[in-house]
Motif scaffolding. Structure first.
Motif, short mmCIF file in Angstrom:
data_model
loop_
_atom_site.label_atom_id
_atom_site.label_comp_id
_atom_site.label_asym_id
_atom_site.label_seq_id
_atom_site.Cartn_x
_atom_site.Cartn_y
_atom_site.Cartn_z
N LYS A 84 0.73 -1.34 -0.06
CA LYS A 84 -0.07 -0.12 -0.17
C LYS A 84 0.99 1.22 -0.10
O LYS A 84 0.48 2.29 -0.69
N ALA A 85 2.21 1.21 0.71
CA ALA A 85 2.89 2.35 0.71
C ALA A 85 3.44 2.52 -0.66
O ALA A 85 3.70 3.75 -1.05
N ALA A 92 2.04 9.03 -6.16
CA ALA A 92 2.28 10.53 -5.92
C ALA A 92 3.32 10.64 -6.96
O ALA A 92 3.20 11.91 -7.59
N HIS A 93 4.13 9.76 -7.24
CA HIS A 93 5.43 10.26 -8.12
C HIS A 93 4.76 10.50 -9.59
O HIS A 93 5.15 11.23 -10.35
N ALA A 94 3.77 9.62 -10.11
CA ALA A 94 3.17 9.70 -11.30
C ALA A 94 2.50 10.97 -11.16
O ALA A 94 2.25 11.73 -12.48
N THR A 98 3.21 13.81 -14.20
CA THR A 98 2.04 14.39 -15.05
C THR A 98 2.02 15.80 -14.97
O THR A 98 2.10 16.54 -15.91
N LYS A 99 2.11 16.38 -13.81
CA LYS A 99 2.16 17.88 -13.70
C LYS A 99 3.27 18.53 -14.26
O LYS A 99 3.21 19.60 -15.31
N LYS A 269 6.98 4.16 -16.06
CA LYS A 269 7.95 2.99 -14.83
C LYS A 269 7.21 2.90 -13.52
O LYS A 269 6.62 1.96 -13.17
N HIS A 270 6.86 4.23 -12.95
CA HIS A 270 5.98 4.21 -11.96
C HIS A 270 4.40 3.72 -12.08
O HIS A 270 3.98 2.94 -11.23
#
Length: 451
Positions: A84-85, A92-94, A98-99, A269-270
């Motif tokens: 889950k972590a 969060a990385h994705a 994206t931003k 990858k993420h």
């Protein structure tokens, strides 16, 4: 097993009393019964012990499996938390990537727009430069030709040769004042005589006017040359500035594109790792739920078997206690002594005599019990009271009840065995018929192959 022994004991107890008395007068029926019941007691103890050993092994299995499953469930819970972590981290990385990719796209679009605008401006500037440079070049060329024409001897050339000077009036760069001077000069030249008709003063006046025009044109020529040089220098600087701007914008676009591609790969990858973690989470959760269900079922089954084991152990203990008490009762002096005294002789009498003896013995037993009870009340003796109760009690009552119960159980087991045997016979018959059919089919196929 105890039921089988008890049934055999019942049969022996019912028939062996008379048969043993007839065959061996030395071994009484009571002794034979005691021997058989002692054998039953030993068998019961052995079976009780075997069941304890078997249950101990099963309990060890339950304990070991419970420990393993609890450890697996704990490890699964830890793995679920870690997955889950990981999923939250990859998400969060994705989102961040994206931003940032969107920002790169906006920057790339802006810089490409700047490149396009700069190229358009440069094209306009280049067109203006080309037109202005052409004007300057044409004007300079025209001025040089006009100056050359004016510097020649006026009397050596026809009037039509002033067309070069007249062409200057059409040049956009020639100032209006210079154009008026040229108009005046050309008008004067057109009114003057030609050839031998020109007098000396008139020739001198012509030379004086042409000299002023030449001086004016030479100044214009120098001015245009300087302005053209300045224009060329400005164009060179503008072109260099444009090239530097294009180079800078192109470098920014290339760097932003490279960063965007790298972040797109990192985002992919993420997202892949997130998908893998979600799949592992689903598998781990399913395995954990299966282990929890298995542990719950195992716990319930082990508890039920433990309860059943305790019940069976208690039942066996009660049976063994009943057999032990029956042996004690039969081996007691009140029963054994009377049996050793009367059974050998009674075995040789008729059945009516045996019935009479049993009736007489019963009456005597009742009278002895009544006498003991009366004396116990008079003397207030607990020992006599207990003895009276024991004398009054039927020593074979418990034994007969136990035998009846065991006979019922044996009949039930026999019925179950008969049903099972019938099922086995049916299955064996069906299997035999199937084997015959398969064998015939195989033989038929072999015959067809051989043909």
């Amino acid at each position: 097993p105890i039921a089988m022994k008890c049934v055999r004991s019942a049969l022996i107890l019912g028939l062996g009393i008379v048969a043993s008395a007839r065959e061996q007068a030395a071994v009484t029926p009571v002794q034979k019964v005691i021997e058989l019941m002692e054998g039953m007691l030993a068998k019961g103890k052995q079976e009780k012990h075997d069941e304890q050993v078997q249950f101990a092994a099963y309990k060890q299995f339950c304990d070991d499996t419970t420990v393993d499953k609890k450890r697996a469930i704990k490890e699964a819970e830890e793995q679920i938390e870690a997955l889950k972590a990981d999923i939250e981290s990859h998400t969060a990385h994705a989102a961040r990537l994206t931003k940032e990719i969107a920002e790169h796209d906006a920057d790339i679009a802006t810089w490409k727009g700047d490149l396009k605008a700069a190229s358009n401006i440069r094209a306009i500037d280049k067109a203006n430069y080309d037109a202005t440079h052409k004007d300057y070049s044409e004007s300079i060329d025209a001025l040089m030709r006009a100056i050359a024409v004016l510097k020649k001897q006026a009397h050596d050339r026809p009037q039509a040769s002033f067309a070069q000077v007249s062409a200057l009036k059409s040049m956009s760069l020639i100032p209006q004042e210079a154009k008026r001077v040229l108009d005046t000069f050309l008008a004067q030249v057109s009114q003057e005589p030609t050839g031998l008709d020109i007098s000396a003063p008139e020739a001198y006046g012509y030379e004086f006017q042409s000299h002023g025009v030449i001086e004016m044109l030479e100044k214009l020529l120098d001015k245009f040359v300087d302005e053209r040089a300045a224009l060329e220098k400005e164009e060179m600087n503008s072109k260099h500035a444009h090239e530097m701007l294009v180079q800078d914008l192109s470098a920014q676009v290339d760097q932003a594109t490279q960063d965007r591609e790298e972040k797109s790969e990192s985002k992919a990858k993420h997202l892949q790792k997130k998908a893998d973690a979600e799949g592992n989470l689903q598998d781990t959760t399913t395995m954990k739920e299966a282990d929890e269900k298995y542990l719950a079922d195992l716990t319930a089954t082990c508890e039920q078997k433990a309860t059943d084991f305790e019940s069976r152990q208690q039942l066996r203990a009660e049976e063994l206690e009943a057999i032990t008490k029956a042996i004690e009762i039969i081996a007691s002096g009140a029963v054994k002594g009377s049996a050793e005294k009367h059974l050998p002789s009674l075995a040789q009498k008729s059945s009516s005599s045996l019935a009479q003896l049993r009736s007489t013995s019963g009456d005597r037993q009742q009278r002895v019990a009544a006498f003991l009870q009366d004396r116990a009340r008079q003397l207030n003796s607990r020992v006599l009271s207990a003895l009276a109760s024991r004398a009054e009690a039927d020593p074979f009552a418990k034994v007969k009840k136990m035998i009846k119960d065991l006979i019922v159980r044996l009949m039930e087991e026999a019925n179950e065995e008969a049903e099972h045997k019938g099922w086995c016979d049916t299955e064996l018959s069906t299997n035999e018929q199937t084997r015959k059919e398969k064998t015939e089919a195989v033989e038929t196929l072999h015959a067809e192959i051989d043909q």
